[in-house]
Design an enzyme around this catalytic site. Structure first.
Site, PDB file in Angstrom:
ATOM      1  N   ARG A   1      -9.021  17.123  10.423  1.00  0.00           N
ATOM      2  CA  ARG A   1      -7.931  17.288  11.298  1.00  0.00           C
ATOM      3  C   ARG A   1      -7.548  18.396  12.159  1.00  0.00           C
ATOM      4  O   ARG A   1      -8.209  19.563  11.440  1.00  0.00           O
ATOM      5  CB  ARG A   1      -6.616  16.967  10.639  1.00  0.00           C
ATOM      6  CG  ARG A   1      -6.699  15.553   9.951  1.00  0.00           C
ATOM      7  CD  ARG A   1      -5.170  15.175   9.354  1.00  0.00           C
ATOM      8  NE  ARG A   1      -4.924  13.999   8.626  1.00  0.00           N
ATOM      9  CZ  ARG A   1      -4.910  12.640   9.071  1.00  0.00           C
ATOM     10  NH1 ARG A   1      -4.587  13.018  10.294  1.00  0.00           N
ATOM     11  NH2 ARG A   1      -4.787  11.738   8.394  1.00  0.00           N
TER      12      ARG A   1
ATOM     13  N   LYS B   1     -12.951   2.021   1.340  1.00  0.00           N
ATOM     14  CA  LYS B   1     -12.586   1.891   2.466  1.00  0.00           C
ATOM     15  C   LYS B   1     -13.916   2.321   3.574  1.00  0.00           C
ATOM     16  O   LYS B   1     -14.211   3.498   3.446  1.00  0.00           O
ATOM     17  CB  LYS B   1     -11.360   3.065   2.873  1.00  0.00           C
ATOM     18  CG  LYS B   1     -10.330   2.677   2.299  1.00  0.00           C
ATOM     19  CD  LYS B   1      -9.057   3.625   2.407  1.00  0.00           C
ATOM     20  CE  LYS B   1      -8.606   3.995   3.678  1.00  0.00           C
ATOM     21  NZ  LYS B   1      -7.478   4.782   4.071  1.00  0.00           N
TER      22      LYS B   1
ATOM     23  N   THR C   1      -6.117  -2.365  10.153  1.00  0.00           N
ATOM     24  CA  THR C   1      -5.918  -1.606  11.314  1.00  0.00           C
ATOM     25  C   THR C   1      -5.486  -2.298  12.756  1.00  0.00           C
ATOM     26  O   THR C   1      -6.306  -3.057  13.070  1.00  0.00           O
ATOM     27  CB  THR C   1      -6.925  -0.623  11.826  1.00  0.00           C
ATOM     28  OG1 THR C   1      -7.541   0.183  10.457  1.00  0.00           O
ATOM     29  CG2 THR C   1      -6.627   0.543  12.602  1.00  0.00           C
TER      30      THR C   1
ATOM     31  N   ARG D   1       0.961  -1.053   0.144  1.00  0.00           N
ATOM     32  CA  ARG D   1      -0.042  -0.123  -0.124  1.00  0.00           C
ATOM     33  C   ARG D   1       0.692   1.315   0.031  1.00  0.00           C
ATOM     34  O   ARG D   1       1.636   1.421   0.819  1.00  0.00           O
ATOM     35  CB  ARG D   1      -0.917  -0.108   1.347  1.00  0.00           C
ATOM     36  CG  ARG D   1      -2.017   1.125   1.366  1.00  0.00           C
ATOM     37  CD  ARG D   1      -2.785   1.112   2.466  1.00  0.00           C
ATOM     38  NE  ARG D   1      -2.214   1.210   3.654  1.00  0.00           N
ATOM     39  CZ  ARG D   1      -2.423   2.401   4.640  1.00  0.00           C
ATOM     40  NH1 ARG D   1      -2.987   3.247   4.321  1.00  0.00           N
ATOM     41  NH2 ARG D   1      -1.797   2.273   5.672  1.00  0.00           N
TER      42      ARG D   1
END
Length: 472
Positions: free
Chosen positions: A64, A210, A270, A23
């Protein structure tokens, strides 16, 4: 891939350790970095006679905080803290910090919970005023630059594809990556848009959705999302924050099951081997986590920080591969009732499904599929069997595409091998003998089409006993 997997030596070790897909996280690194890593991956895959695909991972919306002018801070339970969309990028202090996502103040309300840094810090929203979100700290924790923000229960309205993502899609097309992961898709439309942009840029990668928003796992949105993708990624970090970690195990099982039902590949991701960022062996809880995902039917298990920034990248790949291999021997992983009682709409689909049911009932040692696009191998891999499936194709890109399918081993063959059906059968059988998978008197199955090179043309299934002259 990351700082720990930058050198040629570290990349070669990953290939040897057994990685099938790497990835490239487009959130970090330059285009030149990604291109050089891809070049090295292909170089060492060829050297060691392996197939390794490349997945380009789009950053997605930057929900963020911004940066602190004097470095990270520590917030205590009960403190008040402000998220200010109008504050300068580097002006954060003990009382406030800026926000990269400028619509945050429009998306949240009094009573909401905001989870920062993957849920390590929780803030309760008291009021919203003039672009400022006033909060109370629920638990004590440190806070540093650029940490992610999630709203518990989802609902942040950021679009899935940013301007940066659109540039990175062009990069993905230029690199000819095999998979393109779309971060935070809200619905099928986001995936369709990404696929169009990729095609317009000259790319043909498989689209990975995702799953990490709470609103994307509600029906019928979820089924539409799966159908619009080629691969689903169970992105447990952000998804766990949005739906709550306690709900994550059953959600993971449901996502794996539903993806397989809809004939799509699925990645579980994850913190699977998180302790191996620093330690040379996994915890037993991590071993169980990986094994359970395999027994539930996942096609792939993904590493993140363990190989991007960890101390033992090749060792963690090897450890994970060993866990997967053992888990695949379990009864749960080798029995299937997939789509029994359902109608098949295509000849190639029926041949693929039929071959696996025959293989399970006749103690067939291996299955070989002559395939153009890899679709036959994908359908076969949806049926749990423990029987190796060899995808023989003349296309390098198809080899890389099928590398993510569970139990499928890609084999590149020369185009002239397919001009004669009898010769194609012989090549399939000889390859399996060379690999040590079969021996004389073993049963194997070969599927193919009667028109060589025609995509979607698989319409023949032949059962062959190795060593007998019946391969035509």
């Amino acid at each position: 891939m990351g700082p720990s997997t930058t050198t040629p030596e570290s990349i070669e070790e990953l290939v040897i350790a057994g990685v099938d897909v790497v990835r490239m996280n487009f959130s970090h690194g330059s285009p030149e970095d990604h291109k050089e890593r891809a070049r090295l991956i292909h170089k060492f895959a060829k050297k060691h006679k392996r197939t390794v695909a490349i997945l380009g991972d789009l950053q997605g919306p930057k929900i963020r905080i911004e940066r602190f002018k004097d470095g990270k801070i520590f917030l205590n339970m009960g403190d008040t803290f402000i998220l200010d969309v109008n504050l300068g990028r580097d002006e954060g202090d003990q009382n406030q910090v800026g926000v990269a996502y400028k619509k945050l103040a429009e998306d949240v309300n009094e009573g909401d919970e905001l989870w920062l840094d993957d849920g390590r810090l929780v803030l309760a929203v008291n009021k919203v005023e003039d672009g400022k979100v006033f909060t109370t700290v629920i638990n004590s924790w440190e806070l540093s630059d650029n940490k992610g923000i999630n709203r518990r229960g989802g609902g942040l309205s950021a679009e899935a594809l940013t301007e940066k993502d659109k540039k990175d899609i062009k990069l993905a097309a230029e690199m000819q990556v095999d998979f393109l992961a779309v971060s935070f898709p809200r619905n099928a439309g986001d995936l369709d848009y990404a696929r169009k942009l990729l095609a317009d840029a000259g790319g043909s990668a498989a689209i990975v959705a995702k799953v990490e928003r709470a609103e994307s796992v509600i029906q019928p949105v979820l089924d539409d999302l799966i159908r619009a993708s080629d691969v689903i990624m169970v992105a447990r970090g952000d998804l766990g924050v949005e739906i709550g970690d306690a709900n994550l195990p059953q959600m993971q099982k449901m996502l794996i099951k539903r993806s397989r039902e809809l004939d799509k590949a699925v990645i579980t991701a994850t913190q699977m081997m998180e302790s191996m960022i620093d330690n040379p062996i996994p915890t037993r809880a991590e071993v169980f986590d990986v094994a359970n995902a395999v027994m539930d039917g996942t096609d792939a298990v993904m590493l993140s920080g363990e190989t991007a920034a960890g101390q033992h990248p090749a060792k963690v790949v090897k450890a994970m591969a060993e866990i997967c291999a053992e888990a695949e021997l379990s009864k749960q992983a080798t029995e299937s009732t997939h789509r029994i009682g359902e109608e098949f709409l295509r000849e190639d689909e029926a041949i693929a499904m039929g071959s696996m049911y025959i293989a399970n009932q006749m103690r067939v040692k291996a299955v070989a599929a002559l395939t153009e696009s890899g679709a036959t191998a994908r359908w076969m891999s949806r049926i749990s069997s423990g029987i190796p499936i060899y995808a023989l194709t003349t296309h390098r890109r198809t080899c890389r595409r099928v590398s993510i399918y569970r139990g499928v081993y890609p084999v590149k063959i020369k185009k002239k091998s397919l001009t004669d059906l009898k010769e194609a059968n012989r090549i399939c059988v000889e390859h399996m003998i060379e690999e040590g998978i079969v021996k004389n008197r073993d049963l194997v199955i070969v599927t193919k089409g009667d028109i060589a090179g025609a995509g979607g043309g698989t319409n023949m299934l032949k059962i062959i006993r190795v060593g007998e002259h019946n391969v035509d």
